[in-house]
Design a protein around this motif. Structure first.
Motif, PDB file in Angstrom:
ATOM      1  N   ARG A 190     -90.003 -25.398 -88.803  1.00 45.38           N
ATOM      2  CA  ARG A 190     -89.854 -24.080 -89.646  1.00 45.38           C
ATOM      3  C   ARG A 190     -90.084 -24.240 -91.038  1.00 45.38           C
ATOM      4  O   ARG A 190     -90.787 -23.570 -91.787  1.00 45.38           O
ATOM      5  N   SER A 191     -89.429 -25.519 -91.747  1.00 49.39           N
ATOM      6  CA  SER A 191     -89.169 -25.519 -93.167  1.00 49.39           C
ATOM      7  C   SER A 191     -90.880 -25.948 -93.595  1.00 49.39           C
ATOM      8  O   SER A 191     -91.285 -25.512 -94.452  1.00 49.39           O
ATOM      9  N   VAL A 192     -91.628 -26.782 -92.777  1.00 56.23           N
ATOM     10  CA  VAL A 192     -92.787 -27.186 -92.959  1.00 56.23           C
ATOM     11  C   VAL A 192     -93.904 -25.949 -93.253  1.00 56.23           C
ATOM     12  O   VAL A 192     -94.419 -25.923 -94.208  1.00 56.23           O
ATOM     13  N   LEU A 194     -92.648 -22.884 -93.814  1.00 54.86           N
ATOM     14  CA  LEU A 194     -92.276 -22.012 -95.018  1.00 54.86           C
ATOM     15  C   LEU A 194     -92.696 -22.535 -96.216  1.00 54.86           C
ATOM     16  O   LEU A 194     -93.188 -22.044 -97.341  1.00 54.86           O
ATOM     17  N   SER A 195     -92.478 -23.979 -96.305  1.00 54.56           N
ATOM     18  CA  SER A 195     -92.793 -24.615 -97.679  1.00 54.56           C
ATOM     19  C   SER A 195     -94.313 -24.797 -97.888  1.00 54.56           C
ATOM     20  O   SER A 195     -94.618 -24.957 -99.150  1.00 54.56           O
ATOM     21  N   LEU A 196     -95.251 -24.645 -96.914  1.00 54.24           N
ATOM     22  CA  LEU A 196     -96.402 -24.282 -97.222  1.00 54.24           C
ATOM     23  C   LEU A 196     -96.901 -22.871 -97.842  1.00 54.24           C
ATOM     24  O   LEU A 196     -97.943 -22.517 -98.194  1.00 54.24           O
ATOM     25  N   GLY A 197     -95.734 -22.251 -97.941  1.00 51.81           N
ATOM     26  CA  GLY A 197     -96.044 -20.789 -98.436  1.00 51.81           C
ATOM     27  C   GLY A 197     -96.085 -19.614 -97.291  1.00 51.81           C
ATOM     28  O   GLY A 197     -96.586 -18.273 -97.587  1.00 51.81           O
ATOM     29  N   ALA A 198     -95.772 -20.094 -96.076  1.00 51.08           N
ATOM     30  CA  ALA A 198     -95.712 -19.062 -94.933  1.00 51.08           C
ATOM     31  C   ALA A 198     -94.736 -18.036 -95.139  1.00 51.08           C
ATOM     32  O   ALA A 198     -93.589 -18.470 -95.404  1.00 51.08           O
ATOM     33  N   THR A 199     -94.848 -16.867 -94.725  1.00 54.81           N
ATOM     34  CA  THR A 199     -93.595 -16.078 -94.501  1.00 54.81           C
ATOM     35  C   THR A 199     -92.958 -16.157 -93.428  1.00 54.81           C
ATOM     36  O   THR A 199     -93.705 -17.048 -92.523  1.00 54.81           O
TER      37      THR A 199
ATOM     38  N   LEU B  68     -85.046 -26.613-105.001  1.00 55.30           N
ATOM     39  CA  LEU B  68     -86.240 -26.532-105.889  1.00 55.30           C
ATOM     40  C   LEU B  68     -87.272 -25.645-105.245  1.00 55.30           C
ATOM     41  O   LEU B  68     -88.245 -25.268-105.894  1.00 55.30           O
ATOM     42  N   ASN B  69     -87.492 -25.713-104.128  1.00 57.22           N
ATOM     43  CA  ASN B  69     -88.475 -24.756-103.414  1.00 57.22           C
ATOM     44  C   ASN B  69     -87.940 -23.610-102.439  1.00 57.22           C
ATOM     45  O   ASN B  69     -88.538 -23.085-101.800  1.00 57.22           O
ATOM     46  N   ARG B  70     -86.588 -23.157-102.767  1.00 63.89           N
ATOM     47  CA  ARG B  70     -85.664 -22.287-102.117  1.00 63.89           C
ATOM     48  C   ARG B  70     -85.606 -22.293-100.723  1.00 63.89           C
ATOM     49  O   ARG B  70     -85.782 -21.437 -99.929  1.00 63.89           O
ATOM     50  N   LEU B  71     -85.585 -23.610-100.228  1.00 60.27           N
ATOM     51  CA  LEU B  71     -85.852 -23.598 -98.584  1.00 60.27           C
ATOM     52  C   LEU B  71     -84.221 -23.564 -98.442  1.00 60.27           C
ATOM     53  O   LEU B  71     -83.806 -23.250 -96.953  1.00 60.27           O
ATOM     54  N   LEU B 108     -92.670 -33.261 -98.461  1.00 62.62           N
ATOM     55  CA  LEU B 108     -92.556 -34.194 -97.314  1.00 62.62           C
ATOM     56  C   LEU B 108     -91.371 -34.577 -96.805  1.00 62.62           C
ATOM     57  O   LEU B 108     -90.569 -35.215 -97.427  1.00 62.62           O
ATOM     58  N   SER B 109     -91.401 -34.239 -95.816  1.00 64.99           N
ATOM     59  CA  SER B 109     -89.827 -34.280 -95.000  1.00 64.99           C
ATOM     60  C   SER B 109     -89.473 -35.782 -94.473  1.00 64.99           C
ATOM     61  O   SER B 109     -90.430 -36.812 -94.591  1.00 64.99           O
ATOM     62  N   GLN B 110     -88.483 -35.754 -94.084  1.00 66.51           N
ATOM     63  CA  GLN B 110     -87.838 -37.276 -93.768  1.00 66.51           C
ATOM     64  C   GLN B 110     -88.467 -37.672 -92.574  1.00 66.51           C
ATOM     65  O   GLN B 110     -88.885 -39.271 -92.591  1.00 66.51           O
ATOM     66  N   LYS B 111     -88.917 -37.139 -91.520  1.00 68.48           N
ATOM     67  CA  LYS B 111     -89.905 -37.405 -90.435  1.00 68.48           C
ATOM     68  C   LYS B 111     -91.080 -36.731 -90.581  1.00 68.48           C
ATOM     69  O   LYS B 111     -90.977 -35.598 -91.034  1.00 68.48           O
ATOM     70  N   PRO B 112     -92.013 -37.163 -90.038  1.00 67.10           N
ATOM     71  CA  PRO B 112     -93.278 -36.224 -89.982  1.00 67.10           C
ATOM     72  C   PRO B 112     -93.139 -35.203 -88.991  1.00 67.10           C
ATOM     73  O   PRO B 112     -92.686 -35.485 -87.841  1.00 67.10           O
ATOM     74  N   PHE B 113     -93.271 -33.806 -89.218  1.00 65.60           N
ATOM     75  CA  PHE B 113     -93.324 -32.660 -88.260  1.00 65.60           C
ATOM     76  C   PHE B 113     -94.716 -32.108 -88.406  1.00 65.60           C
ATOM     77  O   PHE B 113     -95.057 -31.081 -89.071  1.00 65.60           O
ATOM     78  N   PRO B 114     -95.634 -32.838 -87.495  1.00 64.20           N
ATOM     79  CA  PRO B 114     -96.941 -31.995 -87.523  1.00 64.20           C
ATOM     80  C   PRO B 114     -96.970 -30.531 -86.661  1.00 64.20           C
ATOM     81  O   PRO B 114     -95.761 -30.459 -85.958  1.00 64.20           O
ATOM     82  N   LEU B 115     -97.591 -29.898 -87.197  1.00 62.96           N
ATOM     83  CA  LEU B 115     -97.450 -28.372 -86.610  1.00 62.96           C
ATOM     84  C   LEU B 115     -98.106 -28.497 -85.148  1.00 62.96           C
ATOM     85  O   LEU B 115     -98.978 -29.168 -84.925  1.00 62.96           O
TER      86      LEU B 115
END
Ligand SMILES: Nc1ncnc2c1ncn2[C@@H]1O[C@H](COP(=O)(O)OP(=O)(O)O)[C@@H](O)[C@H]1O
Ligand SMILES: [Mg+2]
Lengths: 306, 269
Positions: A190-192, A194-199, B68-71, B108-115
């Motif tokens: 989910r973070s991936v 979101l951090s691309l700018g998706a809602t 920094l990116n409000r996660l 870029l996270s700790q492990k790759p998380f491909p969609l």
């Protein structure tokens, strides 16, 4: 020498234990399979008299059910089952999906920890209580309020009532499986998005639900298997008239209800018990076939998706 | 009357970037469930450099990166006070739009998380979200970013196959390309090589070093040698506090603070 012998004994003993357990579980599995095969064979033998009088196709496609005259058409029951199941799915799937998405993605911990155990309690309520609720609440609601809106007069005992009661019954199992499926999806995915700018909504629609699709399908399959076989609650609200329903407000007669209502009665009518056995066999085959097919589809989806 | 330029040209913008640091952190405090996780952080992160955040595990590195990116927004028990200015704009301010802020930063996270989609769609996902529907342009973006991370030759014949079929190292490069496709200004990496083999690690490190010409990069790492290899600046974080911040060689060779000295020598980890 002595040392070796001492060592050997416990090792052998452990290996033997291993062997026994392995074979024992094999035998137990075999027994389970044998029971299933025995059921199929038993039902087939019992339904043989009916099948031998008429072609299988005629039995399945005829809509005339008058046992006194020797007419055993199963189409009304098959259609009754199909209608009730479809209606329940149309109601339950979107609601359950929305509920589980809300619980996992939006609700706070406190709400989730309060609702989920409650859902499991709902799953433990015996079907007959759902049936009573259907008779007291759903049937009058449909007969007195909803059907008149469409200018239709009905008692309320209909496939629609059956579908609603069934939908409520499969709600808990569907929600709890869907919630579990959604919870297994890593937070980082989910973070991936979101951090691309998706809602959040885009993330849920395009990433979470996509990743969860095989699991959601599995939840639906399980629920459908349950819906097909559900007997008592549906029987209480469906009206049980052996005619093909033409609209959701018509009465219907699902297969399990046919068996439960008539078994042990009117057995003096020729071929009647054979017809009931055939109904049971039919139910068995439909559920088995449905499970196998959906399992195949699931496997293919998983291979493609993940 | 003064002539006020209504549109920032590329030139003026680059001047602004050189003068003002991309990221300024002012009096930042983060609380999680009444725990004080980050304490009074004040920091300016230099542009077009790699800044590494080091420190023992649990000291708040990931939390700092996520602010920094409000996660952190999505966690209910989190409270953030103070401000983080990106290009002078407070991302915790009342007008800040979170999708806009996140678009500026590739994570870029700790492990790759491909969609859960194809290689092509993984990269096209971001641009599509931001309204790019043009197939030609999407294809161009995918090709450019895959070339950017050196993955194009390896995957150009199977863009439609699932991203999860790639090796872990390839997946991590894909994730980097995916982040770059939304044209961020900042790259954030959270121990981004910890799941990778040494060769893939080196590939990613070299990529990041190349990318700092165009991006401001903030990396979290717990590997001192990695910090030494890639960073221009190092921030040492301990118990949620900035203990020391400065040029990489100063921190590593000549740390002023006693705790930093111990950490750099390997006495605390
Ligand atoms: N969602 C959370 N809930 C509770 N505690 C958290 C949460 N996120 C982080 N923390 C706490 O914040 C501290 C810093 O965590 P983190 O930033 O992940 O450290 P690091 O990345 O340096 O290992 C830890 O003590 C951790 O227990
Ligand atoms: Mg961390």
């Amino acid at each position: 020498m002595k040392k070796k012998a001492k060592n050997l004994l416990p090792v052998n003993y452990r290996l033997i234990k291993d062997l026994v357990i392995k074979n024992l579980s094999g035998v137990l599995l075999g027994i389970c399979l044998l029971v299933i095969i025995a059921i199929v064979i038993g039902l087939s033998i019992k339904s043989e008299p009916l099948i031998s009088t008429e072609s299988l196709w005629n039995i399945l496609s005829s809509s005339v059910w008058s046992p006194m005259k020797g007419n055993f058409g199963f189409l009304p029951f098959i259609m009754g089952t199909v209608w009730v199941t479809l209606i329940s799915l149309v109601i339950a799937v979107p609601l359950c999906l929305a509920a589980s998405v809300y619980l996992v993605e939006y609700a706070g911990n406190r709400l989730r920890n309060f609702v989920l155990p409650l859902v499991n309690v709902l799953a433990a309520i015996p079907p007959v209580l759902y049936g009573v609720w259907g008779v007291l609440f759903v049937v009058p609601l449909i007969g007195n309020y909803i059907a008149p809106l469409f200018g239709i007069s009905t008692t309320g005992y209909s496939v629609f009532s059956g579908g609603i009661v069934l939908a409520v019954m499969i709600f808990p199992i569907m929600v709890s499986i869907m919630v579990e499926v959604l919870q297994t999806i890593p937070k980082e995915l989910r973070s991936v998005s979101l951090s691309l700018g998706a809602t959040k909504l885009e993330t849920i629609q395009q990433v979470v639900l996509k990743k969860a699709r095989p699991g959601i399908m599995a939840a639906i399959v399980l629920a459908v298997s349950r819906a097909f076989g559900e007997t008592i609650a549906v029987l209480m609200v469906c009206g049980n008239i052996p005619k093909i329903p033409q609209s959701i407000f018509d009465a219907g007669y699902p297969l399990p209800a046919l068996i439960a209502n008539n078994f042990g009665e009117m057995m003096s009518i020729p071929l009647y018990d054979s017809a009931l056995m055939f109904a049971a066999l039919l139910l068995f085959i439909i559920i088995l076939g449905f499970n196998l097919i959906s399992r195949g589809i699931l496997k293919r989806m998983e291979a493609k998706n993940i | 009357m003064y002539a006020i330029p209504s549109i920032e040209t590329e030139k003026t913008q680059s001047i602004i970037h050189q003068v003002n640091p991309h990221i300024q952190i002012k009096d930042l405090n983060v609380y999680v469930e009444d725990q004080h996780i980050l304490k009074n952080i004040n920091l300016e992160i230099p542009n077009n450099c790699i800044t590494s955040i080091i420190g023992p595990s649990g000291c708040g590195k990931t939390t700092l990166l996520k602010t920094l990116n409000r996660l952190l927004d999505d966690s209910t028990e989190v409270k953030v006070t103070g401000s983080v200015l990106v290009n002078g704009e407070d991302i915790y301010g009342p007008d800040a739009e979170v999708t806009h802020i996140r678009k500026k930063m590739g994570l870029l996270s700790q492990k790759p998380f491909p969609l859960p989609m194809s290689i092509f769609d993984n990269i096209a996902y971001g641009p599509k979200i931001h309204g790019n529907r043009d197939k030609k342009s999407l294809q161009a973006i995918v090709e450019r970013q895959l070339k950017n991370v050196g993955l194009w030759e390896e995957v150009k014949d199977r863009l439609d196959s699932s991203a999860s079929k790639l090796s872990i190292g390839q997946q991590q490069r894909l994730c980097l390309a995916r982040g770059l496709a939304v044209e961020p200004e900042i790259i954030l990496g959270d121990e981004s090589t910890s799941a990778l083999d040494p060769i893939s690690t080196q590939v990613i490190e070299n990529l990041l070093i190349q990318l700092k010409q165009d991006y401001t990069i903030v990396l979290v790492t717990h590997i001192l040698r990695q910090a030494r290899r890639v960073s221009d600046y190092i921030l040492f974080l301990y118990n949620g506090e900035v203990v020391e911040f400065g040029r990489s060689e100063d921190i590593l060779l000549n740390p002023q603070n006693e705790i930093t000295q111990q950490y750099v020598k390997g006495f605390i980890s």
